[in-house]
Design a protein around this motif. Structure first.
Motif, short mmCIF file in Angstrom:
data_model
loop_
_atom_site.label_atom_id
_atom_site.label_comp_id
_atom_site.label_asym_id
_atom_site.label_seq_id
_atom_site.Cartn_x
_atom_site.Cartn_y
_atom_site.Cartn_z
N LEU A 43 0.82 -1.21 0.00
CA LEU A 43 0.00 0.00 0.00
C LEU A 43 0.86 1.26 0.00
N ARG A 44 1.99 1.23 0.69
CA ARG A 44 2.89 2.39 0.74
C ARG A 44 3.47 2.66 -0.65
N THR A 45 3.73 1.61 -1.41
CA THR A 45 4.23 1.76 -2.77
C THR A 45 3.20 2.44 -3.66
N ALA A 46 1.92 2.14 -3.41
CA ALA A 46 0.85 2.65 -4.26
C ALA A 46 0.35 4.03 -3.84
N PHE A 47 0.33 4.32 -2.52
CA PHE A 47 -0.33 5.53 -2.03
C PHE A 47 0.46 6.22 -0.92
N PRO A 48 0.29 7.53 -0.79
CA PRO A 48 0.88 8.24 0.35
C PRO A 48 0.28 7.72 1.67
N THR A 49 1.08 7.73 2.73
CA THR A 49 0.64 7.24 4.03
C THR A 49 1.07 8.17 5.15
N GLN A 66 -5.96 8.56 -7.72
CA GLN A 66 -6.42 7.93 -8.95
C GLN A 66 -5.29 7.19 -9.66
N GLU A 67 -4.09 7.72 -9.55
CA GLU A 67 -2.94 7.13 -10.22
C GLU A 67 -2.10 6.37 -9.21
N TRP A 68 -1.94 5.07 -9.40
CA TRP A 68 -1.09 4.30 -8.51
C TRP A 68 -0.38 3.23 -9.32
N ILE A 69 0.72 2.77 -8.77
CA ILE A 69 1.55 1.79 -9.46
C ILE A 69 1.19 0.40 -8.95
N PRO A 70 0.64 -0.47 -9.81
CA PRO A 70 0.30 -1.82 -9.37
C PRO A 70 1.55 -2.62 -9.00
N THR A 71 1.36 -3.57 -8.12
CA THR A 71 2.45 -4.41 -7.64
C THR A 71 2.26 -5.83 -8.14
N ASP A 72 3.35 -6.51 -8.40
CA ASP A 72 3.27 -7.93 -8.75
C ASP A 72 2.81 -8.71 -7.52
N PRO A 73 2.28 -9.92 -7.72
CA PRO A 73 1.89 -10.74 -6.56
C PRO A 73 3.07 -10.95 -5.60
N ILE A 74 2.77 -10.88 -4.31
CA ILE A 74 3.77 -11.01 -3.26
C ILE A 74 3.29 -12.09 -2.29
N PRO A 75 4.15 -13.03 -1.90
CA PRO A 75 3.72 -14.10 -1.00
C PRO A 75 3.54 -13.62 0.44
#
Length: 115
Positions: free
Chosen positions: A21-27, A54-63
């Motif tokens: 979530l931190r990668t995608a959005f400000p916290t 509205q703009e965020w960077i999707p993440t690859d699947p993470i275990p």
């Protein structure tokens, strides 16, 4: 602003979810603020606030080591964006939802995505 609360997770899994979530959005939390366990063996709840955009960077699947319960609280658009970001990295199963006039609360179960 939306609040994310995590339960039933190891500190490592909580850190993984918050990192996505931190990668995608400000916290409201600094990048080096990692979940810590407290002595006493009590159930832990880790909480952070995020500002979905509205703009965020999707993440690859993470275990994940195990399933993580997540509660998302906030405006409808914010909760939907958080759920979408989590869905890019994990399998997301909705466990329940409560809707209000301006906000909603959604309970999710996060698991490792299987290919």
């Amino acid at each position: 602003m939306a609040t994310v609360s995590l339960t039933g997770a190891s500190k490592e899994d909580a850190a993984t979810v918050f990192s996505v979530l931190r990668t995608a959005f400000p916290t409201d939390r600094p990048a080096d603020d990692l979940p810590q366990e407290q002595p006493g063996g009590q159930d832990l709840v880790w909480t952070a606030e995020f500002e979905p955009t509205q703009e965020w960077i999707p993440t690859d699947p993470i275990p994940l080591e195990g399933p993580v319960s997540a509660t998302l609280q906030g405006g409808y658009a914010a909760v939907d964006q958080l759920r979408e970001a989590l869905g890019a990295a994990f399998t997301v199963e909705e466990q329940g939802a409560v809707s209000g006039d301006q906000e909603q609360e959604v309970d999710l179960l996060l698991r490792t995505k299987r290919s």
